[in-house]
Design an enzyme around this catalytic site. Structure first.
Site, PDB file in Angstrom:
ATOM      1  N   VAL A 166      44.966  25.348  -5.211  1.00  0.00           N
ATOM      2  CA  VAL A 166      44.999  24.425  -4.063  1.00  0.00           C
ATOM      3  C   VAL A 166      46.417  23.987  -3.686  1.00  0.00           C
ATOM      4  CG1 VAL A 166      42.706  23.466  -4.584  1.00  0.00           C
ATOM      5  CG2 VAL A 166      44.746  22.276  -5.407  1.00  0.00           C
ATOM      6  N   LYS A 167      47.410  24.425  -4.429  1.00  0.00           N
ATOM      7  CA  LYS A 167      48.755  23.901  -4.203  1.00  0.00           C
ATOM      8  C   LYS A 167      49.426  24.536  -2.976  1.00  0.00           C
ATOM      9  CE  LYS A 167      48.709  21.127  -7.768  1.00  0.00           C
ATOM     10  NZ  LYS A 167      47.324  21.211  -8.237  1.00  0.00           N
ATOM     11  N   ASN A 168      50.514  23.887  -2.508  1.00  0.00           N
ATOM     12  CA  ASN A 168      51.203  24.370  -1.290  1.00  0.00           C
ATOM     13  C   ASN A 168      51.722  25.794  -1.462  1.00  0.00           C
ATOM     14  OD1 ASN A 168      50.772  21.774  -0.499  1.00  0.00           O
ATOM     15  ND2 ASN A 168      52.890  21.321   0.052  1.00  0.00           N
TER      16      ASN A 168
END
Ligand SMILES: Cc1ncc(COP(=O)(O)O)c(C=O)c1O
Length: 396
Positions: A193-195
């Protein structure tokens, strides 16, 4: 509070996800290239990814790993932190930040956060330092950086190591410096889910060359050189075990994603900021809602968009609000339940409700809205419309 732009919209037809990854053809091709190359674990692509991160962050050493949890734990072990030691951190984080302190055998000392940014309050950090304190782990919640000058000054005065938990903060800046180039250690997450994602993954950055060597060895069984170097032309099969290490290395299959994700990062941060601006536009001026702010002196990478809702002024609680959002086909999330209130920490460390009141109050009012690069203005409008509708239908 009627707003014509967001009134009278009907429920969206399909479920809006919370935070799907943005994987392009470049990432797919690079993974396929690794699969076909005959080398899929730690190797040339991990080295390329580490080099690219070094250049992007402006730091001297990057050790790519299989998670941020592994990176945070390795930093404590590399510093020799263990039984009898205390590590100060925040309750406003994912449990991993605190678990790793326990795994190292040290005592987590949780101190309260600041209302304005959900981040460690330097005044509380200062009050919590004892003769046993060895390190501080600030967490840049949602991608907004902590007050690193204040925390760094306390650490310097008391000879504490600073290990930044930058799981949310790739691309964030503090007073003109990239997060990842400031403290003794910084740890990033590349979880799905990270950038910037590598599926699962993480990295430690440090300007301390000796520590970098130690971390690299500890991440791979304690070997003095990794397999790729041993099997490369001119490499020798022999190796030594210099410490009983762990198995935390990043695979080339993961780095293949990371190389392209990093190239796109700055462009993606602009997209995220545009979504945030639209949210702010559509949700401003509503007394029951507090919107997340910008740092006075830095760049927010907007990993999350945490909304604070005054449920005391509504007829419904947070669970019902989330349920109603779901009925409107909008996913949402909560970041975070403060770590000290989970049963394990209450039972073993003796925490109870009321111990960290700011974190508890923020947590009780928080809902995180969807934020991802492929969201269209129409998608963002659907979320704004749903939030406004639920809110205005349920004011006391
Ligand atoms: C603040 C924080 N720290 C640490 C972690 C752990 O990251 P990882 O899943 O890469 O181990 C996370 C994961 O979401 C996180 O949000």
């Amino acid at each position: 509070m009627p707003d014509d732009r967001y009134s009278n919209r009907s429920r969206r037809e399909s479920m809006l996800p919370f935070s799907p990854p943005d994987i392009g053809q470049e990432e797919i091709d690079e993974v396929v290239d690794s699969l076909r190359s005959g080398w899929i674990t730690t190797g040339p692509k991990t080295a390329r990814f580490e080099q690219a991160l070094r250049e992007y962050l402006g730091c001297e050493n990057v050790i790519a790993l299989n998670s941020a949890t592994a990176g945070l734990f390795l930093c404590l072990k590399a510093l020799g932190i263990g039984p009898g030691d205390e590590v100060i951190t925040t309750p406003y984080t994912f449990a991993a930040t605190v678990n790793i302190i326990l795994h190292a055998g040290a005592v987590p000392v949780l101190v309260d956060v600041r209302r304005e940014d959900f981040n460690l309050d330097p005044i509380r950090v200062k009050e919590a330092v004892t003769k046993r304190t060895r390190a501080v782990i600030p967490v840049h919640f949602a991608g907004r950086s902590c007050d690193m000058d204040a925390i760094g000054a306390i650490a310097k005065r008391h000879d504490l190591a600073v290990i930044e938990d930058a799981a949310h903060a790739i691309g964030s800046e503090y007073r003109g410096r990239k997060i990842g180039s400031i403290s003794r250690f910084t740890v990033f997450s590349f979880h799905a889910v990270k950038n910037l994602t590598t599926g699962e993954g993480g990295a430690v950055t440090t300007n301390d060359g000796g520590m970098a060597d130690r971390l690299r060895a500890m991440a791979l069984h304690g070997m003095d050189k990794d397999a790729w170097k041993r099997f490369a032309p001119g490499g020798r099969w022999q190796y030594d075990i210099v410490t009983p290490g762990y198995k935390y290395n990043m695979m080339d299959l993961q780095a293949a994603l990371g190389i392209h994700q990093l190239r796109k990062l700055d462009g993606n941060l602009i997209k995220r900021k545009n979504i945030v601006d639209q949210y702010r536009n559509g949700l401003s001026g509503i007394p029951q809602i507090a919107l997340p702010g910008d740092p006075a002196d830095g760049r927010h990478c907007w990993h999350l968009f945490p909304l604070l809702i005054d449920f005391a002024k509504l007829k419904i609680d947070r669970d019902r609000f989330i349920e109603l959002l779901q009925q409107e086909n909008i996913s949402s999330n909560v970041h975070y339940l403060p770590v000290h209130l989970f049963s394990y920490y209450r039972e073993t460390l003796g925490f109870k409700p009321g111990d960290l009141p700011v974190a508890e109050d923020l947590s009780a009012r928080e809902i995180t809205l969807p934020l991802y690069t492929r969201m269209t203005p129409g998608d963002v409008g659907d979320v704004i419309c749903a939030v406004r509708k639920i809110l205005f239908n349920n004011i006391k």
